[in-house]
Design an enzyme around this catalytic site. Structure first.
Site, short mmCIF file in Angstrom:
data_model
loop_
_atom_site.label_atom_id
_atom_site.label_comp_id
_atom_site.label_asym_id
_atom_site.label_seq_id
_atom_site.Cartn_x
_atom_site.Cartn_y
_atom_site.Cartn_z
N ARG A 1 0.82 -1.23 0.00
CA ARG A 1 0.00 0.00 0.00
C ARG A 1 0.84 1.27 0.00
NH1 ARG A 1 -2.97 -2.86 4.03
NH2 ARG A 1 -4.61 -4.08 3.06
N HIS B 1 5.15 7.16 -27.88
CA HIS B 1 4.14 8.06 -27.30
C HIS B 1 4.35 9.49 -27.80
CE1 HIS B 1 1.47 9.92 -24.41
NE2 HIS B 1 2.45 10.64 -23.92
N GLU C 1 -5.85 16.25 -11.38
CA GLU C 1 -6.48 16.50 -12.68
C GLU C 1 -7.97 16.78 -12.57
OE1 GLU C 1 -4.94 13.82 -15.56
OE2 GLU C 1 -5.97 14.77 -17.22
N ASN D 1 -2.85 17.52 -21.54
CA ASN D 1 -3.23 16.47 -22.49
C ASN D 1 -3.41 17.00 -23.91
OD1 ASN D 1 -3.32 14.02 -20.94
ND2 ASN D 1 -5.00 14.95 -19.80
N HIS E 1 -3.45 9.31 -28.13
CA HIS E 1 -3.76 8.02 -27.51
C HIS E 1 -4.50 7.11 -28.49
CE1 HIS E 1 -3.50 9.61 -23.08
NE2 HIS E 1 -2.32 9.33 -23.60
N GLU F 1 6.89 16.67 -26.33
CA GLU F 1 6.33 17.16 -25.06
C GLU F 1 6.89 18.54 -24.71
OE1 GLU F 1 3.89 15.90 -23.19
OE2 GLU F 1 3.68 13.86 -23.96
N LYS G 1 5.34 22.40 -16.09
CA LYS G 1 4.49 21.27 -15.69
C LYS G 1 4.32 21.24 -14.18
CE LYS G 1 3.25 16.58 -16.39
NZ LYS G 1 3.56 15.20 -16.74
N ARG H 1 -5.09 20.89 -14.94
CA ARG H 1 -4.09 19.92 -15.37
C ARG H 1 -4.42 19.26 -16.70
NH1 ARG H 1 -1.01 15.39 -11.69
NH2 ARG H 1 0.00 14.38 -13.43
N HIS I 1 -3.03 14.74 -26.83
CA HIS I 1 -3.07 13.37 -26.31
C HIS I 1 -4.36 12.63 -26.66
CE1 HIS I 1 0.46 14.67 -24.20
NE2 HIS I 1 0.59 13.52 -23.56
N LYS J 1 1.81 10.85 -12.18
CA LYS J 1 0.95 9.89 -12.87
C LYS J 1 1.71 8.58 -13.04
CE LYS J 1 -2.29 12.67 -15.52
NZ LYS J 1 -2.85 12.89 -16.86
#
Lengths: 361, 361
Positions: B123, B267, B239, B247, B254, B187, B229, B243, B250, B145
């Site tokens: 955890r 990517h 997010e 993206n 994606h 990026e 960032k 935030r 993206h 992330k």
């Protein structure tokens, strides 16, 4: 309908209510405030869905949400990645978005897996716990521990993740098999023993009423257990210190579960027996008097829980306890009882641990 | 040795530093403050370990910790549960406890998987990011992330989980293949486009220096990208709103990655092309002027990134974008550019999206 009690778990922006009472599963207004998006996924198992699935779906119907049900196989043996992935498969197939709410309808296994799925799906969605066993009402629905087992250790993969609400319907406990009820009483007894001598006395006095599922006795036991656990968790959400006392009986108990194979003994049965062993070790190390230990053993036995541990061999027990999450650099940490309501966390000499194992197997 | 810059990501008790400079992997004192327990597990891949594994192990040696190395197969295709579980297997076999520290030595895939493993192991344990690609230095090591892919969607299973520190060694970028460098520049370009017109201009003026891996140019690009960032993430860790602008490119990107199969395009390549498409859609919806869009396309092309999308069919693109994590109740949310440094998040008419797809495939 009997009165409803609410225990608030005070965790700042992650605070949530635990509602405790009879026939709560059917109450639409208990769910409504906690469902923000347009879809809900009920996660349950093949035993619980036929019993309470329809009642929950009827309660949700007036909210006009898209409701999906994911039915998992029943049992601790299925608390693994493969089963967890069935939840993800269903959510993605149904295109559940970030605003979706998961509802865990079932015992601790369903609750732990659903909570972990909620923690991980799209990096976190909302979930509501509807625990249907005494064990999950008093224990696994309070505190935000979620996770799955790994072949090398119980609950090794997981997250701290809090639900939006817990809805503990006392009415469902009447249908519990005796073993499941006893397993839940183990955590009730544990809570009294570690944190509240008066509550422990109350349990001793009311153990027969609890054994026969008396609703008023159960409602009090659940409420007081949740209050105590909530206060411990609020003080130490991520188990940095105080919260570890909740693991009383769990060091030995986890070794029993892992050693026999998950699902052989119920978690609560292993904890019941684990408390007997932790009590024995407490006496052996001069922390606890023999009379208190005997009271502990007596109430565990009166709750129809096992007080003799299975034969695994001392080396195997010690090996299994070394991978316990509380262990540090291979040193096992034990939660010992010093008197009812008070504990001490410590390592222990190997000889004492072996003597406890020899005396209780 | 050139100077080191440090960008602090301000996230309260989860705040952490990003150290940027040459030859940082070998500096023991950068790691020492962030390793609390007695053991460290380096998670890397079969490409990176032979290049930088020994340097990192030498840097850690003076700390006297038990150091394990877990070598994963290289590539986005392995960013899945099976590979993640190899980390858990190694940690449990080595009896790594709650005080263990994971070190992610590699690109975005290693970083995302190691971060998610750290989030879930017992955890939550500590981890340090040592990103070895430009993409991971500017992007995936900032913001917490973490996650893995699911056959039905990229990064669908994961957690927001912050590292103790990021150590971005600019020196390692000299050994990057050209495609990987370009993927990182995507990026960098994105960050300038959405948040800082002046930085965007700097990128346009310095694209050739960046293409030839000029250390000073790369150090500035990484530093400014991380600063931007970090400020966005500090304002919106999970997010909820702002935030999402990160993206940009993206949503289409994606879909390209998922449609071709993860790992076919890098990517950053998919994001580069995705920005061209998002720019086109921005113009089509009257949000952006044509000249700005052309500047965006030109700098993406100058960075040697693809500007034409692969043929998947419009229906498949739209289908894939509907399972994007930003989608809500099946409605795709696009991040559009209104001018350099400014964005708008909105849904878009189906015809406009189809026109963009038709014009850019």
């Amino acid at each position: 309908m009997s009165a409803m009690n609410t225990v608030n778990v005070e965790l700042g922006e992650r605070a949530y209510p635990i509602h405790i009472g009879a026939e709560l599963i059917g109450q639409t207004d208990l769910f409504a405030p906690h469902i923000a998006g347009s879809s809900v996924a009920i996660v349950t198992n093949s035993t619980v869905d036929p019993l309470y699935g329809d009642a929950l779906r009827r309660a949700l119907a007036p909210l006009g949400k898209k409701v999906t049900t994911v039915v998992l196989p029943d049992g601790e043996a299925h608390k693994n990645w493969e089963t967890l992935n069935r939840i993800f498969d269903a959510l993605l197939t149904e295109r559940a978005d970030r605003k979706t709410t998961l509802i865990a309808l079932g015992g601790g296994v369903v609750g732990d897996m659903t909570g972990f799925a909620a923690a991980c799906y799209m990096r976190g969605v909302a979930f509501i716990q509807v625990p249907t066993t005494l064990l999950s009402q008093v224990d696994s629905s309070v505190g935000g521990k979620t996770g799955i087992n790994h072949p090398l250790g119980k609950n090794m993969i997981g997250a701290f993740y809090q639900p939006q609400a817990v809805i503990a319907d006392i009415g469902v406990l009447a249908s519990l098999p005796q073993r499941e009820l006893a397993a839940g009483l183990a955590e009730v007894i544990k809570t009294g023993a570690i944190a509240d001598a008066e509550f422990f006395q109350w349990i001793e006095a009311n153990i027969e009423a609890l054994n026969r599922c008396d609703p008023a006795a159960l409602a009090h036991a659940v409420k007081r257990s949740c209050e105590i656990k909530a206060s411990v968790v609020a003080a130490d959400e991520r188990e940095g210190g105080l919260r570890a006392i909740l693991n009383f009986g769990h060091t030995f108990g986890h070794a029993i579960e892992a050693g026999l194979g998950y699902g052989e003994w119920l978690h609560g049965e292993a904890v019941g027996c684990g408390m007997v062993m932790a009590g024995d070790l407490s006496v052996r190390l001069g922390k606890l008097d023999e009379a208190s230990k005997q009271r502990l053993v007596d109430v565990i036995a009166a709750a129809k829980l096992p007080v003799k541990a299975p034969t695994l061999g001392a080396d195997r027990y010690i090996d299994l306890m070394k991978v316990d999450k509380k262990a540090q650099a291979g040193e096992i940490k034990f939660i010992l009882l010093t008197r009812f309501g008070d504990t001490q966390i410590t390592s222990a000499p190997d000889e004492a641990v072996r003597a406890t194992l020899a005396a209780n197997v």
